[in-house]
Design an enzyme around this catalytic site. Structure first.
Site, PDB file in Angstrom:
ATOM      1  CG  ASP A  76      10.247  12.352   4.044  1.00 32.46           C
ATOM      2  OD1 ASP A  76       9.723  11.600   4.888  1.00 32.46           O
ATOM      3  OD2 ASP A  76      10.388  13.573   4.236  1.00 32.46           O
ATOM      4  CB  CYS A  79       6.048   8.893   6.576  1.00 33.77           C
ATOM      5  SG  CYS A  79       6.487   7.155   6.659  1.00 33.77           S
ATOM      6  CG  HIS A 259       3.589   6.026   3.686  1.00 36.46           C
ATOM      7  ND1 HIS A 259       4.546   6.988   3.887  1.00 36.46           N
ATOM      8  CD2 HIS A 259       2.400   6.679   3.576  1.00 36.46           C
ATOM      9  CE1 HIS A 259       3.951   8.179   3.888  1.00 36.46           C
ATOM     10  NE2 HIS A 259       2.668   8.020   3.707  1.00 36.46           N
TER      11      HIS A 259
END
EC number: 3.4.19.12
Lengths: 289, 174
Positions: A76, A79, A259
């Site tokens: 989101d 992370c 990510h």
């Protein structure tokens, strides 16, 4: 009268609201598909996602020797911060040395933030909350399960993330002269912090990681799982210790393009149980120096 | 999620009540709902809005202060940065990236360390110094630039209305 009753807002306004509504829908979709912080999974669970990709598969294969488990975080934009925060609090559960160190460091950091002009009233809201959690975990008033639940409660979890963002912003702004070299265009470090660091949901880059590890003294290793041509995932330590890295960083993260997740080494000192003996404390003190 | 928001809103209300900034008052409409506030903003001195007391509604999201409140004037007000329906259009009420009006890079944005007080102070300076670059009310922006006298007349009329009007209710002029 006519001059006082302007026509309804221009249609551009509706466009913007549609875009915002769409962004909101995407965020909700992500939220319903991924926990803020997930359960432990074996590292080989990554193979399912990348079974079609030879480069990734080779790198994951080589990771398995060094890393045992993985804990996913919600993609989101928070992370990186959430992964560091979670893993660090988890370590605090059985690292009294680290608890003492961070407890001494944070009040100084807060004073520096106020010195920089961060609004005291709202800053203290995040600081007090973070400190309260450090104490609860450090003094064993919270166990691993409660920690996991806390990090999956959106308001609380995000409050902890905000504080790490503020620490990062503080470090960047206190060293603005140095970090200015990494700014794009004519953006100032203060503007960068206001738009890319302090607000939630903005993704983190190398510069965020450098600043956070400097501000907190939390050593960090990032394993980069990307499409580079080597067979081993490349790694980067913060702070950079060069080739002869003598100590193992506290927190390990796995990076896949866009990510960060938490990753757990096969043999981690911190995972060997509560640091009860003097020997362990000595070792960990060396680690954090 | 709402528990952190509620705790924060209660703390902000306490702070605002104990140390109210000059010309500003704000608080929850009822004890039952801390997520809806009413604010009274005094028109800044030496501006066309001087002496007016403009009433606005603030609506807070459940994840406040991670996301900003929305703000809408209930008192009638004609201003380049306020939509005809009273909604306030100012950069501090938007996180970076939420860019409806294409605010300048350097303009102040929402972040979790902002507060109700900061928002209201920004709105107060916005009343004093409209931003006509990206107007929410194009007519108001045009008049502000080209016919300041007429703009003043309308502003004065609205100032008088704020002094006469009963405490605002939901049924605002639309």
């Amino acid at each position: 009268m006519s001059s006082e009753s302007p026509p309804p807002a221009a249609s551009g306004d509706n466009q913007d609201e549609l875009i915002l509504a769409q962004k909101e829908a995407i965020a909700q979709d992500i939220a319903s598909n991924a926990s803020l912080v997930g359960n432990l999974e074996p590292v080989y669970s990554l193979e399912r996602e990348f079974s079609h990709d030879a480069v990734f598969m080779t790198k994951i294969g080589n990771l398995k020797g060094r890393y045992a488990e993985l804990r996913r975080t919600r993609p989101d934009g928070n992370c990186f911060f959430r992964a560091v925060a979670y893993r660090y609090f988890e370590l605090l559960l059985h690292r009294p040395d680290e608890y003492e160190r961070i407890k001494a460091l944070l009040p100084r950091a807060k004073a520096q933030m106020i010195e920089l002009g961060m609004p005291t009233f709202t800053l203290e809201d995040f600081y007090d909350n973070f400190m309260d959690h450090v104490d609860r975990v450090g003094q064993a008033h919270m166990d691993a399960q409660q920690l996991f639940e806390t990090f999956n409660e959106p308001g609380q979890s995000d409050y902890l993330v905000v504080f790490l963002r503020l620490l990062t912003s503080m470090q960047l702004q206190r060293n603005a002269e140095f970090y200015q070299n990494f700014m794009e265009g004519d953006k100032t470090v203060a503007e960068f912090c206001a738009t890319e660091v302090e607000p939630m949901y903005n993704e983190s880059d190398h510069i965020h990681i450098t600043a956070l590890t400097e501000a907190t003294g939390i050593s960090l290793r990032v394993i980069y799982l990307d499409r580079g041509s080597q067979t081993e995932a490349s790694l980067h330590d913060f702070p950079d210790q060069g080739e002869s890295a003598a100590t193992t960083p506290l927190v390990h993260l796995l990076y896949r393009p866009g990510h960060y997740d938490v990753i757990y080494p096969v043999k981690s000192t911190s995972e060997s149980g509560p640091a009860t003996s003097n020997a362990t404390v000595t070792t960990t003190a060396e680690l954090s120096s | 999620m709402a528990s952190t928001a509620l705790r924060r809103l209660m703390a902000e209300f306490k702070q605002l009540s104990e140390n109210p900034p000059e010309g500003l008052m704000a608080g929850p409409i009822s004890d039952e709902n801390y997520f809806e506030w009413e604010a009274a903003i005094t028109g800044p001195q030496d501006t066309v809005f001087e002496d007016g007391v403009f009433i606005a509604r603030l609506t807070f999201p459940q994840d406040y202060p991670l996301n900003p409140p929305k703000m809408k004037f209930m008192s009638k007000i004609f201003h380049p940065n306020i939509y005809a329906d009273g909604r306030v259009c100012i950069s501090i009420l938007h996180a970076p990236g939420d860019d409806p009006m294409g605010y300048e890079q350097s303009s102040e944005r929402w972040s979790p360390v902002q507060s109700v007080e900061k928002v209201l102070l920004s709105v107060m300076s916005m009343l004093a110094e409209p931003n006509t670059e990206s107007p929410a009310n194009v007519d108001a922006a045009k008049m502000w630039r080209e016919n300041r006298e007429d703009f003043k007349k309308i502003a004065h009329k609205h100032v008088r209305m704020t002094l006469e009007e009963d405490p605002p209710s939901e049924s605002r002029n639309t």
